[in-house]
Design a protein around this motif. Structure first.
Motif, PDB file in Angstrom:
ATOM      1  N   THR A  14      46.427  44.164 100.237  1.00 33.26           N
ATOM      2  CA  THR A  14      47.816  43.956  99.822  1.00 33.26           C
ATOM      3  C   THR A  14      48.761  44.064 101.009  1.00 33.26           C
ATOM      4  O   THR A  14      49.678  43.248 101.169  1.00 33.26           O
ATOM      5  N   SER A  15      48.545  45.067 101.850  1.00 34.76           N
ATOM      6  CA  SER A  15      49.409  45.246 103.022  1.00 34.76           C
ATOM      7  C   SER A  15      49.289  44.060 103.964  1.00 34.76           C
ATOM      8  O   SER A  15      50.288  43.609 104.544  1.00 34.76           O
ATOM      9  N   MET A  16      48.074  43.525 104.104  1.00 31.59           N
ATOM     10  CA  MET A  16      47.875  42.371 104.981  1.00 31.59           C
ATOM     11  C   MET A  16      48.524  41.114 104.402  1.00 31.59           C
ATOM     12  O   MET A  16      49.091  40.297 105.145  1.00 31.59           O
ATOM     13  N   ILE A  17      48.453  40.978 103.088  1.00 32.25           N
ATOM     14  CA  ILE A  17      49.101  39.828 102.436  1.00 32.25           C
ATOM     15  C   ILE A  17      50.618  39.914 102.621  1.00 32.25           C
ATOM     16  O   ILE A  17      51.287  38.910 102.906  1.00 32.25           O
ATOM     17  N   LEU A  18      51.159  41.127 102.458  1.00 35.30           N
ATOM     18  CA  LEU A  18      52.597  41.316 102.661  1.00 35.30           C
ATOM     19  C   LEU A  18      53.003  40.938 104.079  1.00 35.30           C
ATOM     20  O   LEU A  18      54.017  40.265 104.296  1.00 35.30           O
ATOM     21  N   MET A  19      52.195  41.363 105.056  1.00 31.57           N
ATOM     22  CA  MET A  19      52.484  41.023 106.452  1.00 31.57           C
ATOM     23  C   MET A  19      52.395  39.518 106.691  1.00 31.57           C
ATOM     24  O   MET A  19      53.238  38.936 107.389  1.00 31.57           O
ATOM     25  N   ALA A  20      51.376  38.877 106.092  1.00 31.48           N
ATOM     26  CA  ALA A  20      51.193  37.434 106.291  1.00 31.48           C
ATOM     27  C   ALA A  20      52.345  36.646 105.674  1.00 31.48           C
ATOM     28  O   ALA A  20      52.918  35.756 106.320  1.00 31.48           O
ATOM     29  N   TYR A  70      65.118  50.135 110.044  1.00 34.54           N
ATOM     30  CA  TYR A  70      64.977  50.888 108.795  1.00 34.54           C
ATOM     31  C   TYR A  70      63.668  51.669 108.749  1.00 34.54           C
ATOM     32  O   TYR A  70      63.654  52.877 108.476  1.00 34.54           O
ATOM     33  N   PHE A  71      62.567  50.996 109.009  1.00 31.02           N
ATOM     34  CA  PHE A  71      61.274  51.672 108.919  1.00 31.02           C
ATOM     35  C   PHE A  71      61.043  52.615 110.097  1.00 31.02           C
ATOM     36  O   PHE A  71      60.371  53.635 109.951  1.00 31.02           O
ATOM     37  N   MET A  72      61.613  52.290 111.262  1.00 32.82           N
ATOM     38  CA  MET A  72      61.586  53.239 112.373  1.00 32.82           C
ATOM     39  C   MET A  72      62.331  54.503 111.985  1.00 32.82           C
ATOM     40  O   MET A  72      61.884  55.628 112.260  1.00 32.82           O
ATOM     41  N   GLY A  73      63.478  54.341 111.314  1.00 32.60           N
ATOM     42  CA  GLY A  73      64.292  55.482 110.897  1.00 32.60           C
ATOM     43  C   GLY A  73      63.558  56.396 109.928  1.00 32.60           C
ATOM     44  O   GLY A  73      63.718  57.625 109.975  1.00 32.60           O
ATOM     45  N   PHE A  97      57.350  41.818 105.405  1.00 28.03           N
ATOM     46  CA  PHE A  97      56.564  41.969 106.630  1.00 28.03           C
ATOM     47  C   PHE A  97      56.557  43.418 107.106  1.00 28.03           C
ATOM     48  O   PHE A  97      55.495  43.994 107.378  1.00 28.03           O
ATOM     49  N   PHE A  98      57.739  44.010 107.225  1.00 22.20           N
ATOM     50  CA  PHE A  98      57.814  45.370 107.738  1.00 22.20           C
ATOM     51  C   PHE A  98      57.251  46.383 106.738  1.00 22.20           C
ATOM     52  O   PHE A  98      56.659  47.389 107.147  1.00 22.20           O
ATOM     53  N   LEU A  99      57.409  46.116 105.452  1.00 20.45           N
ATOM     54  CA  LEU A  99      56.816  46.988 104.441  1.00 20.45           C
ATOM     55  C   LEU A  99      55.290  46.972 104.546  1.00 20.45           C
ATOM     56  O   LEU A  99      54.646  48.029 104.515  1.00 20.45           O
TER      57      LEU A  99
END
Length: 410
Positions: free
Chosen positions: A17-23, A59-62, A376-378
């Motif tokens: 799922t994470s890879m699909i989100l990134m793709a 956001y995700f860095m934060g 992508f970032f999620l």
């Protein structure tokens, strides 16, 4: 206690799922740069695409950075209640180098004029003979330039060093006997104290440098605290969602209901802090009615009114109404649902901070660009955090406050 569930295994479905989100997100980002053009004003071509990349990166860095702060806070305060969830917090902190790397690349592309996120990076902006000359920015240019880059590199180096040091020592304590582990723990207490002092300064100045300088003509003494509160509540939500999700998978049976309840308290309390700072910044600027200050809200009120109200309603009313009662903070799935909504709300808050200064009146509302970029970032965040979570036991060993946490009750 189920000893078979002390080591997290990254579920194949979640990894996919994470890879699909990134793709999907990466395809969206590519399309974003292809279609984000503005024939009327070349200055804004691709700026929305770059701004979206900045929003996702920051956001995700934060979230990771605020998790380091929370971890250090528990060490420095010698708090025992959160010991049982320390591995989850540590796993979230491992995303920090990734988030900072994306930001650093965006900064470099801005410096070589491939994006115009920062007006003060515009060529000739401080040269009185240049058509790009800006008198206000020219007066502030000494604060930017090489000095800005030195500060940026110091922020990143300091944060990454302390993050890696705390994580390394924590993992090392699992491999030694109890007496040696106590010594390592007290090392982390000292390291955390140093970090908190540096963080108190760098969290504000980095917000000025990276976010407030987007609107270079504008300034606010409350901006640092406002940005920090948004990062902090997002981190608390992220850790809470991870705890509930892991419990649903059968992990973390040693984490008590009271510990999750306390995380719900943090979500509620920091949401109120964010609201206070949001209102205070707006109220002081509205009351003073100074041209150099009201310009910030004037642009947002004219072209981003719907987004402003959405951010306020989600991040104020939702936690205030939904998390007020004790029962709501002990209902794990309800806590996860509310947290997810607020999580998205604070992502929209970063959009509201960044977009007006970069896109201006060319904003046309939320679109597939923002959605795809977020995916992508999620996806990357999920992959990095869960991969780190699988590399160490979920329960810390030899920690002096472990028993206190295992029997925590409120």
């Amino acid at each position: 206690m189920n000893t078979d569930k002390l080591n997290f295994v990254f579920p194949s479905k979640t990894k996919m799922t994470s890879m699909i989100l990134m793709a999907v997100g990466l395809i969206s980002i590519i399309c974003m740069f292809v279609f984000d053009t503005n024939s009327e004003d070349h200055h804004y071509a691709h700026n929305r695409a770059w701004a979206n990349l900045f929003v996702g990166s920051f956001y995700f860095m934060g979230i990771a950075l605020a998790s380091v702060f929370f971890l250090a806070l528990q060490y420095a305060a010698e708090a025992g209640w959160a010991t049982s969830i320390k591995r989850i917090v540590e796993a979230v902190t491992t995303y920090l180098p990734f988030g900072l790397s994306f930001l650093f690349l965006i900064f470099i592309f801005g410096q070589i004029h491939m994006n115009t996120i920062y007006p003060w990076m515009t060529e000739g902006v401080a040269d009185v003979n240049s058509p790009n000359y800006d008198k206000v920015i020219a007066g502030k240019i000494g604060y930017f330039g090489v000095f800005w880059w030195i500060r940026t590199i110091l922020y990143m180096a300091i944060w990454i060093y302390f993050t890696m040091k705390l994580r390394k020592n924590s993992l090392e304590a699992d491999k030694v006997d109890y007496d040696e582990a106590k010594k390592i723990h007290w090392k982390n207490v000292k390291i955390s104290a140093y970090f908190l002092v540096l963080f108190a300064y760098t969290s504000s100045t980095s917000a000025w440098d990276w976010l407030m300088s987007i609107d270079t003509h504008w300034f606010s003494t409350m901006m640092g605290w406002y940005v920090f509160s948004g990062m902090w509540v997002s981190a608390m939500i992220t850790v809470t969602i991870l705890i509930v999700w892991l419990k649903r998978l059968g992990y973390l049976d040693f984490v008590t209901e009271s510990t999750v309840h306390d995380m719900g308290k943090w979500m509620f309390a920091i949401s109120v802090l964010w609201t206070y700072l949001y209102y205070s910044q707006f109220m002081l600027i509205w009351y003073a009615d100074m041209p150099e200050e009201v310009v910030y809200y004037k642009l947002r009120w004219e072209s981003y009114k719907a987004l402003m109200w959405t951010v306020l309603l989600i991040n104020l009313l939702f936690p205030l109404v939904m998390l007020m009662s004790r029962d709501s903070k002990r209902n794990f799935y309800f806590l996860m649902f509310v947290g997810t909504i607020i999580f998205v709300g604070h992502y929209l808050d970063v959009i509201m901070i960044v977009m007006p200064g970069t896109v201006g009146h060319h904003w046309t509302g939320l679109s597939w660009m923002e959605f795809g970029n977020f995916l992508f970032f999620l996806g990357l965040f999920i992959y990095v955090v869960l991969n780190a979570l699988a590399k160490a036991p979920l329960m810390v060993k030899n920690h002096p406050f472990l028993q206190e946490s295992l029997h925590h009750s409120t």
